[in-house]
Each structure stands twice: as C-alpha cells, then as structure tokens.
Design a protein around this motif. Structure first.
Motif, mmCIF file in Angstrom:
data_model
loop_
_atom_site.group_PDB
_atom_site.id
_atom_site.type_symbol
_atom_site.label_atom_id
_atom_site.label_comp_id
_atom_site.label_asym_id
_atom_site.label_seq_id
_atom_site.Cartn_x
_atom_site.Cartn_y
_atom_site.Cartn_z
ATOM 1 N N MET A 1 3.537 34.353 14.435
ATOM 2 C CA MET A 1 4.151 35.121 13.346
ATOM 3 C C MET A 1 4.856 34.166 12.393
ATOM 4 N N SER A 2 5.282 34.677 11.259
ATOM 5 C CA SER A 2 6.029 33.824 10.332
ATOM 6 C C SER A 2 7.412 33.549 10.909
ATOM 7 N N LYS A 3 7.956 32.394 10.548
ATOM 8 C CA LYS A 3 9.323 32.094 10.964
ATOM 9 C C LYS A 3 10.272 32.589 9.881
ATOM 10 N N LEU A 4 11.275 33.351 10.297
ATOM 11 C CA LEU A 4 12.281 33.813 9.341
ATOM 12 C C LEU A 4 13.440 32.822 9.318
ATOM 13 N N PRO B 1 20.081 33.829 15.294
ATOM 14 C CA PRO B 1 20.432 35.108 15.920
ATOM 15 C C PRO B 1 21.930 35.413 15.766
ATOM 16 N N ASN C 1 18.548 39.749 19.018
ATOM 17 C CA ASN C 1 17.294 40.150 18.379
ATOM 18 C C ASN C 1 17.429 40.565 16.919
ATOM 19 N N LYS D 1 4.951 32.651 20.105
ATOM 20 C CA LYS D 1 5.632 33.278 21.240
ATOM 21 C C LYS D 1 4.619 33.513 22.351
ATOM 22 N N GLY E 1 14.439 33.543 24.831
ATOM 23 C CA GLY E 1 14.643 34.918 25.295
ATOM 24 C C GLY E 1 14.260 35.041 26.758
ATOM 25 N N GLY E 2 14.411 36.238 27.313
ATOM 26 C CA GLY E 2 14.146 36.419 28.733
ATOM 27 C C GLY E 2 12.693 36.741 29.059
ATOM 28 N N ARG F 1 18.294 29.080 22.140
ATOM 29 C CA ARG F 1 18.305 29.892 23.357
ATOM 30 C C ARG F 1 16.966 30.616 23.444
ATOM 31 N N SER G 1 9.770 35.437 27.259
ATOM 32 C CA SER G 1 8.715 34.635 26.640
ATOM 33 C C SER G 1 9.180 33.207 26.458
ATOM 34 N N PRO H 1 9.346 39.645 10.874
ATOM 35 C CA PRO H 1 8.359 38.585 10.668
ATOM 36 C C PRO H 1 6.990 39.153 10.269
ATOM 37 N N ILE I 1 13.961 40.857 14.903
ATOM 38 C CA ILE I 1 12.865 40.183 15.607
ATOM 39 C C ILE I 1 12.716 40.858 16.977
ATOM 40 N N VAL J 1 6.267 30.900 14.127
ATOM 41 C CA VAL J 1 6.822 31.048 15.475
ATOM 42 C C VAL J 1 5.667 31.404 16.400
#
Ligand SMILES: Nc1ncnc2c1ncn2[C@@H]1O[C@H](COP(=O)(O)OP(=O)(O)O)[C@@H](O)[C@H]1O
Ligand SMILES: [Mg+2]
Length: 257
Positions: free
Chosen positions: A91-94, A98, A189, A45, A27-28, A25, A30, A75, A201, A43
């Motif tokens: 950024m790093s991916k965790l 979610p 988030n 963004k 986000g709103g 899914r 990005s 992250p 995040i 990641v």
C-alpha cells in the motif's frame, strides 16, 4: 535487497527498491516494512499465521473498496498476494506517526487535547461516511462478532474466556443504528501529522457495525484522564458512551480479538 523481499514483491509495481526501514513499533498481527523506491514510498505488510493471514486479505479487500467508494484518508491499495508461507499487502505509505508515538512526544496537555479532539473529529467522519455497498448489511455486527469470539476462544490464544463470553452474550447493550466502523480503532492505528490525527491504517476490522466499539477502543488509553476524554467527544460532537457500554466493548468483546 534480500531474497525474501525479491520473491514476494512485484518489482513492476514498486519500482527498484532503494532502501528499507521499519516502523518504531510493529503491530501484533503482521510484519511491516517501509520501502523507499524509485516510484515513491510504500508499506509492505506481511502476515504468516492464522487468523492474521485472513485479516490481511480482508484489509486488502476493504482498502480497495474504500479507495473506490469513499474519500476517507487511508492508504492507497497497491497489490495483494498469497503465497504458501505468507500473505502480503502493498500500500502507499502515509506521512506521520501513530497517535501513540505522537502522545509520547507531546510536551503539554494542550497538545494532547488537540490530538484527541482531532481524533474525535476524524472518527465522526468515518461513522458518518456511507458504507460501500458491499459492506452494507442488515445482519447485526455484534452477533457476528460474538460468533467469531466463540470460534477464536476455541481455536486461538485470546485473552477472553468462556465465562466472559457467556456474560457478553447475555448482557448485550441496547442496539443502536449501525455505521461504517474501523473495528480496531486504537491509538496505534491512526496517524498524526502537524499535531492532528488525520488518517486511519490497519483496516481489517472495517465493517458496517457498532460505532460504540470504535469509541471504546479510541478512548481506552485515556480513561483516567477526563480532560482528554472530554476533548475527544468535543471533536466527535456527541455525548460519551456510558461506562457500561465502554466496559462491554473494552475489556469485554475486545478480549477475543
Ligand atoms: N500505510 C501506512 N503508512 C505509514 N505507516 C504505516 C502504514 N501502515 C502501517 N504503518 C506503520 O506500521 C505499523 C504496523 O502496521 P499495522 O497495519 O498497524 O499492523 P498490525 O495489523 O500488525 O497492527 C503501524 O503502527 C504504523 O507505524
Ligand atoms: Mg496496528
């Protein structure tokens, strides 16, 4: 790899990109891409519209500050870039998914209870962490948010209207001490690993502000389920905010962001 990614990303930082994928899914604010590279998982963004481009810049700044000055599970900041058409944050991916997705997949109320209990515990950790010096302020966060809400209602498409904003200005809840807050603390988030909410995040709203805003957004999806609200506050280790406080922030202030 497509040209757009080539132009926007600094390959020196990511290493050669081996594969891309996407969150279930978006986000709103990005568009987010997961990158598998020779140097690990990242990641990427990207925001193309205002005010989201500004939010992404704030997220980059705050992520760097929190990485330096706290041990909070978030992250790792890698790189931020502004271009004519877009701003982008690497950024790093965790690990994990979610909380919304984990709840969807949870098979029992017990599983959901421990998810919300760990969410409460994690949020308490954030609210009791000393804010980085650059965020500490004597200014009242709520006043600044009401100011921004007034700007947003005039310039952007938001759910709130002038009438609601006037109500919020005239009916502010009694002030309480400000803490470090997330600022958009919804089930989209925070991330879950091994059945526990363990990381934050989407950090653009992080501030020295009113912790009741986070509490309202964290529990907005479970208002009709007192058992889960109870589990959340057991983890948070405090009494719940009042229904008036809840409504002031969720369905109130949140409608302008
Ligand atoms: N560092 C990260 N590690 C793992 N997944 C992430 C990370 N950042 C974002 N995601 C995924 O991408 C989605 C969108 O990112 P988010 O920062 O929440 O964007 P938006 O501001 O548009 O809501 C998240 O819900 C999550 O699934
Ligand atoms: Mg998000």
């Amino acid at each position: 790899m497509n040209k757009q990614i080539n132009d926007s990303l600094d390959i020196k930082i990511t290493g050669e990109i081996l594969a891309q994928s996407f969150p279930k899914r978006q986000g709103g604010t990005s568009f987010t891409t997961f990158l598998q590279t020779k140097k690990g998982q990242f990641v990427w963004k990207v925001a193309t519209e205002l005010p989201y481009r500004e939010w992404l810049k704030k997220e980059a700044e705050v992520m760097e500050l929190l990485n330096k000055e706290t041990e909070l599970p978030i992250p790792l900041f890698m790189h931020y870039k502004e271009q004519p058409e877009e701003n982008s944050l690497l950024m790093s991916k965790l690990e994990g998914v979610p909380l919304r997705e984990a709840l969807h997949d949870a098979n029992s109320i017990e599983e959901k209870r421990s998810l919300f209990l760990s969410f409460g515990t994690l949020l308490k950790l954030l609210h009791t962490t000393r804010p980085p010096g650059a965020l500490l302020t004597k200014n009242i966060w709520l006043e600044k948010q009401l100011h921004t809400a007034a700007y947003n209602v005039k310039h952007y498409k938001v759910d709130g209207n002038e009438e609601l904003l006037t109500y919020l200005k005239l009916n502010q809840p009694k002030p309480i001490p400000q803490t470090l807050i997330h600022g958009d603390c919804t089930i989209d988030n925070v991330l879950v690993k091994d059945g526990m909410v363990y990381a934050f995040i989407d950090l653009a709203g992080v501030a020295h502000g009113d912790p009741r805003y986070d509490l309202a957004l964290a529990t907005r999806s479970i208002q009709s389920n007192p058992l889960l609200v109870e589990a959340f506050y057991e983890g948070y280790d405090s009494t719940p905010i009042s229904i008036e406080e809840f409504k002031y922030f969720d369905g109130g202030l949140y409608e302008f962001f």
